[in-house]
Design an enzyme around this catalytic site. Structure first.
Site, mmCIF file in Angstrom:
data_model
loop_
_atom_site.group_PDB
_atom_site.id
_atom_site.type_symbol
_atom_site.label_atom_id
_atom_site.label_comp_id
_atom_site.label_asym_id
_atom_site.label_seq_id
_atom_site.Cartn_x
_atom_site.Cartn_y
_atom_site.Cartn_z
ATOM 1 N N GLY A 125 0.823 -1.211 0.000
ATOM 2 C CA GLY A 125 0.000 0.000 0.000
ATOM 3 C C GLY A 125 0.854 1.256 0.000
ATOM 4 O O GLY A 125 1.040 1.871 1.060
ATOM 5 N N GLU A 242 12.929 -3.624 -4.798
ATOM 6 C CA GLU A 242 11.878 -3.673 -5.812
ATOM 7 C C GLU A 242 12.452 -3.426 -7.202
ATOM 8 O O GLU A 242 12.000 -4.013 -8.182
ATOM 9 C CB GLU A 242 10.773 -2.657 -5.508
ATOM 10 C CG GLU A 242 9.606 -2.754 -6.475
ATOM 11 C CD GLU A 242 8.506 -1.743 -6.191
ATOM 12 O OE1 GLU A 242 7.378 -1.964 -6.687
ATOM 13 O OE2 GLU A 242 8.762 -0.746 -5.513
#
Length: 397
Positions: A125, A242
């Protein structure tokens, strides 16, 4: 970094292949561009955990395999080639390292056993409407109320939130001072009252994206990772992981295998497509770029293991070059298939049509991949933002 061949690497490859050979047939030959189904992820995680491979990317002190970078790449290559299910990448490559580095012993005891057993899937999120590339401008609030935070706000592009059990969430706990300093990192149970998930159909006509709303969601303070206001530093740590993940080297290699298959299976007149000089030149150029990306992935991963700050700028370089290569290879696949490449074939998790199209065995899923990769230069940090980071950090060096 030493790129000389490892004499023991072939033996390790054989060990991985032997393990995969014993995996049930229904967990092989799957489409890996998109995340596998919840059931497939959980079954695969349980098999890996029973083998002692439940965290293939983590160090041994964190319960991982402790594999070297070349071993990790071999494992990923063999799993991709066999079409085994994906793991939960959000926890394996993003949240997991954060928990290992910043979580308390109590938090690890709460979450790690469920992660290893595949009982708890996660989503991320971070992005909000108006706060994507400029992540520090996020507005979702978490206000302290005794032993809880009360969260209000909205997240967007929350991949697989509809399947997730928990979400790791960036919230604003302080609106004063520098905006980065007021951000905190929370873990939230998706079953908490006030959490609402709404689907977004993506350009490949699949449902993996969502809007997620938080309406007076009460979360225990014990779910805070690190200190209040430390969320931005934790996020920078996570985002470098990431960048390496979005390179998606196993998928790049799969795309090239498919493109080489097209070179021999497809024909132009009496000749194989691969005999055409223009196509052969394109194939050679893409393959050379893939080899360069493979080396850069190994370099970034090794520097990250050594906690070398150069990994951050190289991670941004990797993110730009790898995601742009994903787009070029999938475009080349589509072009190679001609008119059949443009057909909107069913999503990989959906049944094939009753009446097959010509070339369906080759073309199924190609258009989905090509459409999905249009977004790869946006998610995880746009190429424009990454180039800004590269310029700023190289100037410092």
């Amino acid at each position: 970094m030493d790129f000389q061949p490892d004499a023991g690497l072939e033996a390790f490859r054989q060990d991985v292949r032997q393990f995969i050979a014993q995996v049930p047939a229904e967990l092989k030959g799957l489409q890996r561009c998109v995340r596998s189904t919840r059931e497939q992820i959980q079954r695969w995680q349980q098999l890996l955990d029973a083998q002692g491979w439940g965290a293939p990317y983590w160090a041994t002190e964190h319960g991982g395999t402790g594999w070297s970078v070349p071993q990790i790449l071999v494992f990923d290559d063999e799993c991709s080639a066999a079409g085994t299910p994906t793991q939960d990448g959000f926890v394996q490559k993003m949240l997991g390292p954060v928990l290992n580095a910043f979580a308390t012993p109590e938090q690890k005891a709460e979450h790690m056993p469920a992660i290893f057993r595949g009982e708890r899937l996660w989503c991320q999120g971070f992005s909000e409407p108006g706060s994507g590339s400029d992540l520090a401008s996020l507005r979702t609030r978490a206000e302290r109320d005794g032993d809880d935070y009360i969260i209000n706000g909205q997240k967007i592009w929350t991949s697989y939130a509809h399947d997730a059990d928990w979400i790791f969430l960036l919230v604003r706990t302080n609106a004063e001072g520098k905006k980065q300093a007021g951000i905190s990192f929370l873990l939230v149970d998706m079953k908490t009252p006030g959490v609402t998930v709404r689907p977004i159909r993506s350009i490949d006509d699949a449902h993996h994206l969502n809007e997620t709303f938080f309406d007076n969601v009460r979360v225990p303070v014990k779910n805070l990772i690190g200190a209040e206001g430390q969320g931005w530093n934790i996020t920078k740590f996570l985002l470098n992981n990431e960048h390496a993940t979005t390179a998606d080297l196993p998928e790049l290699k799969r795309y090239m295998r498919e493109l080489r298959q097209f070179a021999t299976a497809l024909r132009v007149g009496e000749q194989a497509l691969g005999a055409q000089p223009a196509f052969a030149l394109k194939l050679a150029r893409l393959d050379a770029e893939l080899q360069a990306i493979t080396m850069l992935v190994q370099r970034v991963a090794r520097l990250e293991q050594l906690h070398d700050p150069a990994s951050h700028v190289l991670g941004s370089m990797l993110k730009v070059r790898a995601t742009e290569l994903q787009q070029r290879i999938t475009e080349a696949q589509l072009e190679a298939l001609g008119d059949y490449g443009a057909i909107a074939y069913p999503h990989p998790h959906e049944a094939a049509p009753a009446q097959p199209y010509p070339l369906q065995a080759l073309a199924r899923g190609i258009a989905n991949d090509m459409f999905l990769r249009r977004a790869s230069t946006i998610y995880g940090g746009t190429s424009e933002v990454q180039r800004g980071i590269i310029a700023k950090m190289l100037f410092q060096f």
